[in-house]
Design an enzyme around this catalytic site. Structure first.
Site, PDB file in Angstrom:
ATOM      1  N   HIS A   1       0.821  -1.227   0.000  1.00  0.00           N
ATOM      2  CA  HIS A   1       0.000   0.000   0.000  1.00  0.00           C
ATOM      3  C   HIS A   1       0.850   1.270   0.000  1.00  0.00           C
ATOM      4  O   HIS A   1       0.318   2.358  -0.272  1.00  0.00           O
ATOM      5  CB  HIS A   1      -0.924   0.033   1.221  1.00  0.00           C
TER       6      HIS A   1
ATOM      7  N   HIS B   1      -6.233  -7.391  -0.475  1.00  0.00           N
ATOM      8  CA  HIS B   1      -6.353  -5.958  -0.765  1.00  0.00           C
ATOM      9  C   HIS B   1      -5.546  -5.608  -2.018  1.00  0.00           C
ATOM     10  O   HIS B   1      -4.500  -6.213  -2.272  1.00  0.00           O
ATOM     11  CB  HIS B   1      -5.831  -5.126   0.414  1.00  0.00           C
TER      12      HIS B   1
ATOM     13  N   ASP C   1      -2.707 -10.863  -2.351  1.00  0.00           N
ATOM     14  CA  ASP C   1      -3.265 -10.323  -1.120  1.00  0.00           C
ATOM     15  C   ASP C   1      -4.740  -9.951  -1.364  1.00  0.00           C
ATOM     16  O   ASP C   1      -5.110  -9.596  -2.475  1.00  0.00           O
ATOM     17  CB  ASP C   1      -2.457  -9.086  -0.708  1.00  0.00           C
TER      18      ASP C   1
ATOM     19  N   ASP D   1      -4.452 -12.853   3.445  1.00  0.00           N
ATOM     20  CA  ASP D   1      -5.728 -12.418   4.020  1.00  0.00           C
ATOM     21  C   ASP D   1      -6.930 -12.724   3.123  1.00  0.00           C
ATOM     22  O   ASP D   1      -8.063 -12.360   3.464  1.00  0.00           O
ATOM     23  CB  ASP D   1      -5.701 -10.927   4.390  1.00  0.00           C
TER      24      ASP D   1
END
Ligand SMILES: [Zn+2]
Length: 344
Positions: free
Chosen positions: A158, A197, A195, A278
């Site tokens: 991120h 995200h 991931d 995740d």
């Protein structure tokens, strides 16, 4: 639709999965010892965003516990070096490096945004996290190591060229990719990010860089809100959004339908993996429903692509994953494949 064979098949059923596991190489296998490396550093355990924060030191402890299993005993562990300011500056504004260094508290904590916190150990952790990926790239480029796993935190995908965000300080995988382009004159690097995200920071770092393919599966909508399928960059960005509740079959279909063929067509000379766990059904921060075996499955497909195009060179680095149980199990599934203990 192009297919990618991995350890004997693409959409391998559970029976094939069990069969592959039955062919695990014995512990101490010479080829595995020479091929694989784990990079980590004790500093990565000292980054402490505070009580109740999901990106906690226990995450890395769970990953290291999984890697302490006898089946990984023969894999060498290397203490990750710290990244240099010059390496970071290939991705991030140098003012970000300086600001993070200045912000690093000697005690207590400093909050950078709603999610991202620095403690006394955070800067050292970030430096060694990014340094791990650069060192792992060096190792697989030099040989005989061909695959590496970086057991580090904080995660990185991120962090944008300008800003830390989403638990991330430095973008570890992006710094590693730039290191490969600059230091090793690699012409094509693929970054695969599974991931849950979207890796907005990695996408931002390479939005106009055709030498890097960024290919991501992620829950959508979900934080950080980027990753729509029409975000193409310079034709080098592939976003594969997954609806909340996506299970094994949907994930594998999405990978086989677009992600894996795109990597195959790109023919990377080096494969980097943002390995977030995740998307596991136990994860408390996302709503995808993958099982342990799905992480082994995608890992097998990526190893096969690395073998086909990149002389086997693959560097994986830990991103998210917030269920400690899922982290242990998914790390094991991922690393069994990377370390050749899952497929002969
Ligand atoms: Zn995540």
């Amino acid at each position: 639709m192009a297919t990618v064979k991995c350890c004997g098949g693409t959409s391998a059923g559970r029976a094939d999965e069990r069969s592959r596991r039955g062919r695990r190489r014995p512990v101490g296998d010479t080829a595995a010892r020479q091929t694989l490396v784990i990079y980590t550093h004790p500093a990565c355990l000292a980054h402490d965003p505070g009580p109740g924060h999901p990106e906690c030191p226990a995450r890395l402890a769970a990953v290291l516990e999984a890697l302490a299993a006898p089946e990984f005993a023969a894999v060498p562990r290397v203490e990750a070096p710290a990244v240099t300011r010059a390496q970071v500056a290939r991705v991030h504004d140098p003012r970000l490096y300086d600001a993070l260094e200045r912000s690093s508290p000697t005690s207590g904590r400093v909050r950078l945004d709603a999610d991202t916190v620095m403690s006394a150990g955070s800067w050292e952790a970030a430096l060694h996290g990014a340094g791990a990926v650069c060192a792992a790239v060096d190792a697989v480029m030099a040989g005989p190591a061909r695959r590496a796993f970086c057991a580090v935190r904080p995660p990185g995908h991120h962090a944008t060229p300008q800003h830390p965000m989403g638990f991330c300080l430095l973008n570890n995988v992006a710094i590693g990719a730039r290191h490969a382009l600059v230091q090793h004159a690699i012409a094509r690097v693929a970054i695969v990010d599974f991931d849950a995200h979207h890796g907005n920071g990695t996408q931002d770092a390479f939005i106009d860089e055709p030498r890097v393919l960024y290919a991501s599966t992620h829950q959508w909508p979900l934080y950080p809100g980027t990753g729509a399928p029409d975000e193409h960059g310079a034709g080098n960005i592939l976003n594969v959004p997954l609806a909340p509740g996506t299970r094994s079959a949907g994930f594998r279909r999405a990978c086989e339908g677009s992600l894996l063929p795109a990597i195959d067509a790109f023919a990377p000379q080096l494969l980097l993996v943002s390995a977030g766990f995740d998307a596991h059904r136990l994860d408390p921060l996302a709503n995808l429903d993958l099982d342990d075996e799905d992480f082994g499955w995608i890992s097998s497909a990526l190893v096969a692509l690395a073998e086909r195009h990149a002389n086997g060179r693959l560097v994986s680095t830990l991103e998210g994953g917030y269920s400690l149980t899922a982290l242990r199990h998914a790390t094991t599934a991922h690393c069994r494949v990377l370390f050749g203990t899952a497929c002969a």
